[in-house]
Design an enzyme around this catalytic site. Structure first.
Site, PDB file in Angstrom:
ATOM      1  N   LEU A  64       0.815  -1.213   0.000  1.00 47.74           N
ATOM      2  CA  LEU A  64       0.000   0.000   0.000  1.00 47.74           C
ATOM      3  C   LEU A  64       0.848   1.261   0.000  1.00 47.74           C
ATOM      4  O   LEU A  64       0.309   2.359  -0.186  1.00 47.74           O
ATOM      5  CB  LEU A  64      -0.915   0.006   1.239  1.00 47.74           C
ATOM      6  CG  LEU A  64      -1.742  -1.255   1.478  1.00 47.74           C
ATOM      7  CD1 LEU A  64      -2.551  -1.126   2.765  1.00 47.74           C
ATOM      8  CD2 LEU A  64      -2.661  -1.538   0.303  1.00 47.74           C
ATOM      9  N   TYR A 119       1.650  10.957 -11.754  1.00 47.78           N
ATOM     10  CA  TYR A 119       1.244   9.970 -10.745  1.00 47.78           C
ATOM     11  C   TYR A 119       0.705   8.719 -11.426  1.00 47.78           C
ATOM     12  O   TYR A 119       1.087   7.591 -11.089  1.00 47.78           O
ATOM     13  CB  TYR A 119       0.178  10.590  -9.840  1.00 47.78           C
ATOM     14  CG  TYR A 119      -0.413   9.643  -8.823  1.00 47.78           C
ATOM     15  CD1 TYR A 119       0.343   9.174  -7.751  1.00 47.78           C
ATOM     16  CD2 TYR A 119      -1.749   9.233  -8.912  1.00 47.78           C
ATOM     17  CE1 TYR A 119      -0.207   8.323  -6.809  1.00 47.78           C
ATOM     18  CE2 TYR A 119      -2.304   8.378  -7.976  1.00 47.78           C
ATOM     19  CZ  TYR A 119      -1.528   7.918  -6.928  1.00 47.78           C
ATOM     20  OH  TYR A 119      -2.067   7.074  -6.004  1.00 47.78           O
ATOM     21  N   LYS A 123       2.130   4.837 -11.364  1.00 48.38           N
ATOM     22  CA  LYS A 123       1.296   3.717 -10.943  1.00 48.38           C
ATOM     23  C   LYS A 123       1.244   2.641 -12.022  1.00 48.38           C
ATOM     24  O   LYS A 123       1.262   1.445 -11.732  1.00 48.38           O
ATOM     25  CB  LYS A 123      -0.111   4.219 -10.589  1.00 48.38           C
ATOM     26  CG  LYS A 123      -0.208   4.918  -9.245  1.00 48.38           C
ATOM     27  CD  LYS A 123       0.128   3.959  -8.104  1.00 48.38           C
ATOM     28  CE  LYS A 123      -0.150   4.536  -6.747  1.00 48.38           C
ATOM     29  NZ  LYS A 123       0.196   3.593  -5.645  1.00 48.38           N
ATOM     30  N   ASN A 148     -11.555   7.226  -6.063  1.00 48.33           N
ATOM     31  CA  ASN A 148     -11.431   8.094  -4.882  1.00 48.33           C
ATOM     32  C   ASN A 148     -11.904   7.342  -3.637  1.00 48.33           C
ATOM     33  O   ASN A 148     -12.983   6.742  -3.637  1.00 48.33           O
ATOM     34  CB  ASN A 148     -12.277   9.356  -5.067  1.00 48.33           C
ATOM     35  CG  ASN A 148     -11.781  10.201  -6.221  1.00 48.33           C
ATOM     36  OD1 ASN A 148     -10.745  10.832  -6.128  1.00 48.33           O
ATOM     37  ND2 ASN A 148     -12.519  10.205  -7.314  1.00 48.33           N
ATOM     38  N   PRO A 310     -43.544  11.674  40.973  1.00 48.99           N
ATOM     39  CA  PRO A 310     -44.391  10.747  41.731  1.00 48.99           C
ATOM     40  C   PRO A 310     -45.844  11.206  41.799  1.00 48.99           C
ATOM     41  O   PRO A 310     -46.144  12.377  42.057  1.00 48.99           O
ATOM     42  CB  PRO A 310     -43.748  10.738  43.119  1.00 48.99           C
ATOM     43  CG  PRO A 310     -42.301  11.039  42.850  1.00 48.99           C
ATOM     44  CD  PRO A 310     -42.308  12.017  41.718  1.00 48.99           C
ATOM     45  N   GLY A 311     -46.764  10.263  41.528  1.00 52.50           N
ATOM     46  CA  GLY A 311     -48.189  10.520  41.633  1.00 52.50           C
ATOM     47  C   GLY A 311     -48.804  11.272  40.466  1.00 52.50           C
ATOM     48  O   GLY A 311     -50.021  11.497  40.438  1.00 52.50           O
TER      49      GLY A 311
END
Length: 399
Positions: A64, A119, A123, A148, A310-311
């Site tokens: 890589l 590039y 490659k 990409n 509560p209640g």
């Protein structure tokens, strides 16, 4: 299996090595037949002599390492061809004909805008070197031309527009989009890593090329990842702006399984700064307790949390079409429902000690009563639609 990863600290290398470690350490059990022993990580700061050692022990090589942003274009050939040559020569010196994978680029086609790419030329030279190596040694060669890439840990302001957009939008920095209609072919890093693990299991997807397009062919010289996404820059930015607004709107856009939107959202989140990793929610408080909207969805309603003191009795209303789930997660309460026009009352005693979901039925007035004298009643609620103040579909009537 011993695996050598060159460029191990790069974007692809880091994601791959972490996945390999999870398999090695038994944290990922999705590939029970894939046995990973040693992972040799080689990068720019590695001692050169370790390459010799690793090449002698490796059972598979992921190559890589490469150069994509040099100061001088001549460095492309040195980095993308020269080091590849060094790697393959070292393998040959060790008499190691293990399989090798090369990360190349679609720019190696030298088609269209890539025609004059230094590039791409470097490659392509690397590809030809690997193919020649395979013929000479009999080693299996897997050459991938990546489009990409995007995903977590990708370096922004480098060579990925998606990484740059995610980072800048997440951090309130400006972005520049010259042509929103520009189309990108994008490959998500997790999809790429899964393909690379497939290669280890002998399941690589092979292809030939028709211009820039891979064509599936089990006898093809190249390999490819079948799962990519074609989107415009404008679509990417629009989605990211929607993600950015989510803490304010609470609306989660539609993100179907395996969709580009889902992968982009995961990528965007990985760039959030600490101060945005948590955000306040608006809580409506009165003497009965509180009510807080948690999350809204474009097509699947919304989630809220209700706290009753509560209640206290809450609710006492009904809906024509809206339906809800009440899920008590803490406390002890009673849910009552009565069909409009009827005297029959349905009762459900609920508790955080036995969590269950109770339907609030359309056409039934309903309430929820906190039976405790000391403890708050905490209820997670889901409604099938986002609440619209101008059309609430909510009508007061005691049970």
């Amino acid at each position: 299996m011993n695996i050598l990863v060159t460029g191990a600290k790069g974007f692809v290398g880091r994601n791959l090595t972490e996945s390999l470690k999870a398999l090695r350490d038994g944290k990922d059990r999705t590939r029970p037949d894939l046995k990973i022993e040693e992972i040799y990580e080689y990068d720019l700061d590695s001692a050169p002599e370790t390459l010799d050692e690793y090449c002698g022990k490796a059972d598979f090589v992921f190559h890589l390492a490469g150069v994509n942003r040099p100061k001088d274009n001549a460095e492309f050939m040195a980095g993308n061809f020269g080091f590849s040559s060094t790697l393959l020569e070292t393998l040959k010196a060790k008499g190691n004909s293990c399989p090798v994978m090369l990360s190349s680029s679609i720019q190696a086609t030298l088609i269209g805008r890539y025609g004059q790419s230094d590039y791409g030329k470097s490659k392509l030279a690397g590809e030809e070197l690997f193919f020649a190596y395979g013929k000479e040694t009999g080693a299996k060669v897997y050459v991938y031309r990546f489009p990409n890439l995007f995903g977590k840990w990708c370096r922004p302001n480098y060579n990925s527009a998606v990484a740059t957009f995610c980072n800048n939008i997440a951090n309130d920095l400006p972005i520049t989009v010259n042509d929103p209609a520009t189309e990108l072919e994008l490959l998500y890093i997790d999809d790429l890593v899964q393909e690379m693990l497939d290669v280890l299991e002998g399941k690589a997807h092979r292809c030939t090329y028709d211009g820039l397009t891979p064509v599936e062919n089990e006898d093809g010289p190249y390999c490819y990842v079948p799962k990519t996404h074609k989107v415009t820059l404008g679509e990417v930015v629009a989605l990211l702006e929607t993600f950015k607004k989510q803490p304010e709107t609470l609306v989660m856009p539609e993100i179907p399984a395996d969709s580009f939107a889902r992968k982009l959202y995961s990528t965007y989140l990985s760039y959030l700064p600490k101060e945005k990793a948590a955000f306040p929610l608006k809580t409506n408080v009165d003497d009965r307790g509180s009510f807080t909207e948690l999350l809204k969805t474009e097509k699947c309603g919304q989630f809220s949390v209700n706290i009753s003191k509560p209640g206290i009795t809450k609710g006492q209303h009904w809906h024509h079409s809206k339906w809800e789930f009440f899920i008590v997660v803490s406390g002890h309460g009673l849910i009552q429902e009565r069909k409009i026009g009827s005297d029959e009352v349905l009762e459900f005693e609920v508790s955080g000690e036995k969590i269950e979901a109770v339907h609030m039925l359309p056409g039934y007035t309903h309430n929820i009563i906190n039976l405790s004298e000391t403890e708050d009643l905490v209820t997670v609620m889901w409604a099938n639609e986002i609440f619209e103040p101008e059309r609430p579909d909510t009508y007061f009537e005691k049970v």
